[in-house]
Design a protein around this motif. Structure first.
Motif, PDB file in Angstrom:
ATOM      1  N   LYS A 186       0.665   2.327  15.096  1.00 31.30           N
ATOM      2  CA  LYS A 186      -0.315   1.823  14.184  1.00 31.30           C
ATOM      3  C   LYS A 186       0.491   2.062  12.414  1.00 31.30           C
ATOM      4  O   LYS A 186       0.073   0.617  12.100  1.00 31.30           O
ATOM      5  CB  LYS A 186      -1.457   1.872  13.281  1.00 31.30           C
ATOM      6  N   ARG A 243       0.618  -1.276   0.120  1.00 30.00           N
ATOM      7  CA  ARG A 243       0.051  -0.176   0.216  1.00 30.00           C
ATOM      8  C   ARG A 243       1.081   1.167  -0.116  1.00 30.00           C
ATOM      9  O   ARG A 243       1.894   1.468   0.327  1.00 30.00           O
ATOM     10  CB  ARG A 243      -1.143  -0.069   0.890  1.00 30.00           C
ATOM     11  N   GLU A 253       1.343  -1.207   9.496  1.00 26.11           N
ATOM     12  CA  GLU A 253       1.387  -1.424   8.609  1.00 26.11           C
ATOM     13  C   GLU A 253       2.936  -1.829   7.528  1.00 26.11           C
ATOM     14  O   GLU A 253       2.343  -2.100   6.552  1.00 26.11           O
ATOM     15  CB  GLU A 253       0.240   0.037   8.000  1.00 26.11           C
ATOM     16  N   THR A 254       3.215  -0.730   7.553  1.00 27.98           N
ATOM     17  CA  THR A 254       4.690  -0.809   7.291  1.00 27.98           C
ATOM     18  C   THR A 254       5.324  -2.052   7.450  1.00 27.98           C
ATOM     19  O   THR A 254       5.835  -2.189   6.208  1.00 27.98           O
ATOM     20  CB  THR A 254       6.106   0.383   7.277  1.00 27.98           C
ATOM     21  N   GLU A 277       3.917  -4.518   7.320  1.00 28.47           N
ATOM     22  CA  GLU A 277       3.461  -5.804   6.739  1.00 28.47           C
ATOM     23  C   GLU A 277       4.258  -5.397   5.097  1.00 28.47           C
ATOM     24  O   GLU A 277       4.371  -6.931   3.982  1.00 28.47           O
ATOM     25  CB  GLU A 277       1.957  -5.474   6.085  1.00 28.47           C
TER      26      GLU A 277
END
Length: 452
Positions: free
Chosen positions: A59, A5, A63-64, A66
């Motif tokens: 948070k 993302r 995410e990073t 992942e």
């Protein structure tokens, strides 16, 4: 090949994701985005969100991570050392020590000992775990590969934390820390974090080597430069240490505002709140004790007033050397009402000690002085050895007193009193005699650094 993302498609579009190098560029960008989010958090969030900052950073970190997992195989094939470094740096973004970050950064250095950034991150990691010797070795290792501001400013801070017991060695450590900080600023005069560290280095010099008001002015100048940088300005420890400096400059309102500002940037951090509370109590005590003349009973006050005699001026009965001009002149005895703001040249104030004011710090020693008219003034003495203060009933003569009018309102409470500041206790005549050199000494204080 997956690049995961994106929080900024426009920026990512500049990265060539089809090339092997593109993977590392992309992961580098993602790591720096997390640090930018942390360091510039208050550009897009209010102080009310401060309590959520660490959770929001965590948070984004998760995410990073992942994204790192999705691209690990390709990145490891491209540059294993740099991948370990980037992942270790990512994990190091939070205030707490992370063993995984330490392992990854150690692997990166073993694979590429010239990776300066990895040395610096590992140094930060050890520091969070209170392994100061290992941390210093890392920053020194980075400097051996390349001179850089990050290593310099971290060594400046560590030189003030890892200090020996002897006064001479302590002074050498403080001076070394000051030189490191100056070098860091010279390398990048626009880096606010380096300016903040320089301010702290000057403040350590003030407390550990010489309590000279010029040094406090240098502190404030450095902190003012630091505040021009949004990253430095968003760190609570900048405002906290600035508050400490202002407190000892006796700029009380500005000190209270700085402690409050530090609390706004991190509402969970207790030291700024404690400092603010201590200073408020100190000021409240000063106002009360000046107003009530030390809470002494009338009979005791009358006894002290009647015991004030000219002979207690001691050496100031005769001609004395002027502080500013160096000329030998006779000082004129004055009372509290005669004192004007600033330096009262060729004047000497004589009075009796009616009380001392409790201070959480040893600096300055604070007491209230009563003149022959029954007027009271607050006196603060710097550079006084611990346990060497005056006591109730002592007569004190202060030559060429430097006076300040304190008058401000903070949180609906007004503080108004006349303050006399003494930089050197060796100028004081106590009970007719000058204080001796063994009654003057410096003090030591640790400047706080938060790991954000």
């Amino acid at each position: 090949m997956s690049f995961g993302r994106s929080n900024n498609d426009e920026t990512n579009s500049d990265i060539n994701c089809d090339s092997p190098k593109g993977i590392m560029d992309f992961l580098t960008y993602k790591v720096e985005a997390v640090y930018t989010f942390r360091d510039r958090y208050f550009e897009n969030h209010s102080f009310d969100d401060a309590i959520h900052k660490n959770d929001d950073v965590k948070k984004l970190l998760d995410e990073t991570l992942e994204i790192f997992e999705e691209n690990e195989a390709a990145a490891m094939q491209n540059n294993k050392a740099r991948y370990y470094y980037l992942r270790g740096r990512l994990l190091n973004v939070v205030p707490m020590y992370c063993k995984e970050a330490e392992n990854l950064l150690s692997k990166a250095i073993k694979l590429d000992r010239k990776l300066v950034e990895a040395w610096n991150e590992l140094g930060e990691c050890y520091w969070k775990n209170d392994e100061l010797k290992k941390s210093i070795n890392c920053f020194e290792g980075a400097l051996k590969e390349r001179k850089n501001k990050v290593s310099l400013r971290n060594l400046s801070m560590l030189s003030r934390q890892d200090v020996p017991n002897s006064k001479a060695d302590y002074t050498a450590h403080v001076e070394k820390g000051l030189n490191y900080a100056k070098e860091a600023v010279q390398m990048d005069p626009h880096d606010g974090l380096s300016w903040s560290v320089l301010g702290n280095a000057h403040l350590s010099y003030f407390f550990g080597v010489q309590q000279n008001p010029k040094i406090l002015r240098q502190c404030i100048s450095a902190y003012s430069q630091a505040e021009k940088d949004i990253v430095a300005r968003s760190t609570p420890d900048l405002h906290y240490n600035k508050g400490i400096t202002l407190r000892y400059k006796e700029e009380f309102k500005e000190a209270l505002e700085s402690f409050n500002q530090a609390s706004l940037y991190d509402s969970t951090w207790e030291p700024p709140k404690k400092r603010e509370q201590q200073l408020v109590k100190y000021l409240n005590d000063v106002v009360e004790l000046v107003t009530t003349k030390g809470k002494l009973k009338t009979k005791k006050l009358q006894s002290l007033l009647s015991s004030i005699e000219a002979k207690q001026l001691g050496p100031y009965l005769e001609d004395t050397k002027n502080i500013v001009t160096g000329e030998n002149r006779k000082l004129v005895k004055v009372n509290v009402k005669d004192l004007i703001p600033g330096l009262n040249e060729l004047k000497v104030l004589l009075g009796k000690v009616v009380c001392s004011v409790r201070n959480e710090d040893t600096v300055p020693f604070t007491f209230c002085l009563l003149d022959e008219n029954g007027d009271c003034i607050v006196v603060t003495i710097f550079n006084l050895a611990d346990g060497r203060g005056v006591i109730i009933g002592d007569s004190v003569a202060i030559p060429e007193p430097f006076v300040k009018i304190v008058d401000f309102t903070y949180k609906s409470v007004r503080y108004n009193f006349k303050l006399l500041r003494v930089e050197s206790p060796l100028l004081l005549a106590v009970n007719g005699k000058l204080l001796q050199r063994n009654q003057a000494a410096g003090v030591q204080m640790s400047i706080f650094k938060k790991c954000d």
